[in-house]
Enzyme design. Structure first.
Site, PDB file in Angstrom:
ATOM      1  N   PRO A 138       0.825  -1.212   0.000  1.00 18.70           N
ATOM      2  CA  PRO A 138       0.000   0.000   0.000  1.00 18.70           C
ATOM      3  C   PRO A 138       0.859   1.262   0.000  1.00 18.70           C
ATOM      4  CG  PRO A 138      -0.938  -1.623   1.479  1.00 18.70           C
ATOM      5  CD  PRO A 138       0.377  -2.186   1.028  1.00 18.70           C
ATOM      6  N   TYR A 139       1.954   1.263   0.768  1.00 18.57           N
ATOM      7  CA  TYR A 139       2.847   2.425   0.744  1.00 18.57           C
ATOM      8  C   TYR A 139       3.314   2.721  -0.672  1.00 18.57           C
ATOM      9  CZ  TYR A 139       7.367   4.700   0.532  1.00 18.57           C
ATOM     10  OH  TYR A 139       8.409   5.505   0.156  1.00 18.57           O
ATOM     11  N   ALA A 140       3.868   1.712  -1.343  1.00 20.74           N
ATOM     12  CA  ALA A 140       4.396   1.930  -2.694  1.00 20.74           C
ATOM     13  C   ALA A 140       3.295   2.345  -3.652  1.00 20.74           C
ATOM     14  CB  ALA A 140       5.090   0.657  -3.186  1.00 20.74           C
ATOM     15  N   THR A 142       0.630   4.067  -2.947  1.00 21.70           N
ATOM     16  CA  THR A 142       0.271   5.476  -2.743  1.00 21.70           C
ATOM     17  C   THR A 142       1.269   6.391  -3.447  1.00 21.70           C
ATOM     18  OG1 THR A 142       1.499   5.679  -0.640  1.00 21.70           O
ATOM     19  CG2 THR A 142      -0.833   5.032  -0.517  1.00 21.70           C
TER      20      THR A 142
END
Length: 331
Positions: A138-140, A142
């Protein structure tokens, strides 16, 4: 020259602000101190608040109408946390960051240097900026989503953007003014230092990857080199984004070679002068062989290449680990 730095009280942003001061550039810092540190903005022009607060950003520009460019460093960055809290990550890294863009445009600031992430790429060697994207957390995702939004926005507004994509920053401000603020790092070097200090073996997660020595490859770049790249992007901004060139320009930053885990261990032993106990464990779910970027575009357009070695980064990180409690007051 003045530059606005969102997230300027964090690890990357505060180091960048220090580099600005050393180069005669005044950093104007906006940070909500949710993860940043008040000690990192002492004596600097600082506005406490949410980056999405339009009234706050308007006040910053009213106070400093001569801001030359904005640098976007404000983000959530911990991969496991993003898995547990994807909504929070999209809220900060996409929704609030889009609000900042709106505030910049409203105040006539059309230059943005965005602190991106090479985590948006698939694994591989010598990855160029044109490589297909394959964000795996999810971080990547975003970061990839926001990059796509920025590219679209530059097509229909006066905004121009340089995005700097990099993997793993290490080290600290060589003058030890700022460094990694967390006491529980999850990245390889931080864990290595913690295990070394505790006298515990460092776990090598997998030794049969298709790499030059079987251990995973990661790309490390000294945070001071990253700061130099951001300043080069600010100084050369108009040159590299001038018509008929691109209004949105991604640029990779990194070592250009990557380092395996065994190479990181060897460099650590070289710096400390002591053997580092380690043992091989199974690869973790989701682990990959690793990646490192091609940095030819940074060399050509920014005149930038890393000047500090892996050993320099380890030495500065060890020094910061020893000095952190003298800088951060509650430790």
């Amino acid at each position: 020259m003045k530059v606005l730095i969102t997230g300027g009280a964090g690890f990357i942003g505060s180091t960048l602000a220090s580099a600005c001061l050393d180069e005669g550039i005044e950093p104007i810092v906006v940070d909500d101190l949710s993860t940043g540190r008040p000690e990192f903005v002492t004596g600097r022009t600082f506005y406490l608040g949410d980056i999405a607060d339009g009234h706050l950003i308007d006040r910053v520009f009213a106070d400093h109408p001569d801001i030359h460019a904005a640098i976007g460093c404000a983000a959530k960055i911990v991969v496991p946390e993003s898995v547990a809290d994807p909504l929070g990550y999209y809220d900060t890294n996409v929704t609030k960051s889009l609000a900042v863009v709106r505030h910049l445009l409203r105040n006539g600031c059309h230059r943005l240097v965005f602190s991106g992430s090479a985590a948006i790429y698939d694994s591989g060697e010598n990855i160029t900026e044109d490589a297909p994207l394959r964000p795996l957390s999810p971080y990547a995702r975003t970061k990839a989503v926001f990059e796509g939004a920025l590219e679209d926005i530059t097509g229909g507004t006066p905004l121009r953007v340089i995005t700097l994509r990099y993997f793993n920053p290490i080290g600290a401000d060589p003058k030890q003014r700022t460094g990694l603020q967390t006491t529980t790092p999850t990245h390889a070097l931080g864990v290595m230092i913690d295990r070394y200090r505790a006298g515990e073996p460092y776990p090598v997660t997998g030794a049969d990857w298709p790499t030059r020595d079987g251990s995973g490859v990661r790309d490390y770049v000294h945070v001071w080199d990253l700061a130099a790249a951001h300043l080069a992007a600010v100084r050369r901004f108009d040159e590299v984004t001038a018509e008929p060139g691109p209004r949105y320009l991604p640029i990779n930053l990194g070592s250009g070679t990557g380092s395996t885990v065994f190479e990181l261990i060897a460099a650590f032993e070289e710096v400390t002068g002591e053997p580092l106990a380690h043992h091989i464990t199974d690869a973790r779910p989701g682990d990959v062989a690793g990646a490192y970027p091609n940095i030819d575009r940074a060399r050509t357009l920014l005149g930038w290449s890393p000047t500090r070695t892996l050993q320099d980064g380890i030495a500065d990180a060890l020094a910061w680990n020893a000095n952190r409690a003298t800088v951060l007051r509650d430790e």
